[in-house]
Design an enzyme around this catalytic site. Structure first.
Site, short mmCIF file in Angstrom:
data_model
loop_
_atom_site.label_atom_id
_atom_site.label_comp_id
_atom_site.label_asym_id
_atom_site.label_seq_id
_atom_site.Cartn_x
_atom_site.Cartn_y
_atom_site.Cartn_z
N GLY A 54 -18.47 -3.51 -0.88
CA GLY A 54 -18.46 -3.67 -2.34
C GLY A 54 -17.69 -2.60 -3.05
N TYR B 139 0.86 -1.18 0.00
CA TYR B 139 0.00 0.00 0.00
C TYR B 139 0.90 1.24 0.00
CZ TYR B 139 -3.71 -3.22 1.57
OH TYR B 139 -4.60 -4.26 1.69
#
Length: 330
Positions: free
Chosen positions: A210, A61
């Site tokens: 989602g 990241y």
């Protein structure tokens, strides 16, 4: 410090008690829009103040940036954190992501993460992606060495198939497996959980909202930007189908006087005590909203109704772009 208004769950057979809703830190490194380091550190402090102790990072990241930020934020609060990070992906010369599970790389990656995080030990160390070119026994064997050396407390896997999890667990106990899991994308996760539950391994759900599609905030294609645009679920041929699937979530949220995100997280945590989740955000207000899900009680009829309205496999579009799909669930 454990807070009475936060639900905590034990990870597998480990000694780690984590907030059922943790903080996925990927977005603190500019993945879903520009991030400010000072604001990110303030967000982490806000999370800890509320009793959110589960911080999830990875060395990929921001290619180390994320761990640097977290390290500064927790410098004086290390004992309040269950610190999870991941290794196994590296940046190729062409800018793409490679996967490396070789034992020597395991040790190299861990030492680099410890230095960036400014800690002596990582609480939960995941293999971020399984390397198909290295037997999982060799990778986990090297990870087990880290435990013996006191550099890591417990082990995890991310996006590992059931047979891989079994082989890994036979080498050294696996405390947690991390895979995308939401009411919209749950086929892989629910299949994996058959094995993790049998073995007493916890399931850490990432992307539980989602990737924003289930929050109610993304209503049209014009709302899709940045990294999200690369995911098939947001492509024009899939988007409207998926938004229609999410409509029952919006309706139930309106009926219960809460937000769609809170309904989605409440549904997820109701799937079993083996499940925890790490929704990502850069904003304190979103973190507060997510934690509000802990107060939402869904009846068996409501849970069943949502599961029936959005059945497993109903989502349109793969979980990842085509180039990334071969790297998951292996």
């Amino acid at each position: 410090m454990l807070q009475p208004n936060i639900i905590y769950r034990r990870l597998g057979q480990s000694e780690l008690n984590v907030s059922a809703i943790g903080l996925g830190c990927m977005s603190l490194s500019g993945v879903y829009g520009a991030a400010d380091d000072s604001a990110s550190e303030a967000l982490i402090h806000h999370a800890l103040d509320l009793g959110v102790n589960h911080l999830d990072s990875s060395d990929m990241y921001g290619w180390g940036h994320n761990e640097d930020v977290i390290g500064r934020a927790i410098k004086t609060r290390r004992d309040e954190v269950v610190l999870a990070t991941k290794f196994g992906q590296f940046r190729r010369e062409d800018g793409g992501n490679g996967v490396n599970g070789r034992p020597d790389y395991v040790h190299q990656a861990c030492d680099a993460s410890l230095k960036r995080l400014g800690v002596d030990v990582i609480d939960l160390y995941y293999q971020h992606r399984v390397d198909p070119g290295v037997p999982i026994e060799e990778t986990v064997g090297a990870m087990a060495d880290l435990v013996q050396q006191g550099k890591v407390r417990f082990l995890g896997l991310s996006e590992a198939h059931a047979h891989t999890i079994r082989r890994a667990h036979a080498v050294h106990p696996i405390a947690a497996v991390q895979t995308e899991y939401s009411i919209l994308y749950r086929t892989d996760a629910e299949e994996t959980r058959k094995t993790t539950k049998e073995l007493g391994i916890s399931f850490v759900a990432y992307a539980p909202l989602g990737r924003g599609l289930l929050t109610g905030a993304i209503k049209t294609l014009s709302d899709v930007d940045g990294r999200r645009a690369a995911h098939p679920r947001f492509h024009v041929e899939h988007f409207e189908h998926n938004r229609k699937l999410a409509a029952p979530i919006d309706e139930l949220a309106a009926a219960k006087g809460c937000t769609p995100s809170q309904i989605v997280l409440a549904w997820l945590l109701a799937q079993g005590r083996d499940v925890t989740t790490i929704p990502g955000t850069r904003r304190a207000s979103r973190l507060d909203e997510n934690l509000g899900a802990l107060k939402i009680v869904l009846s068996s009829e409501e849970l069943g109704g949502l599961s029936a309205a959005i059945p497993a496999g109903a989502a349109s579009g793969a979980r990842y772009p085509s180039a990334n799909m071969p790297k998951v669930n292996i």
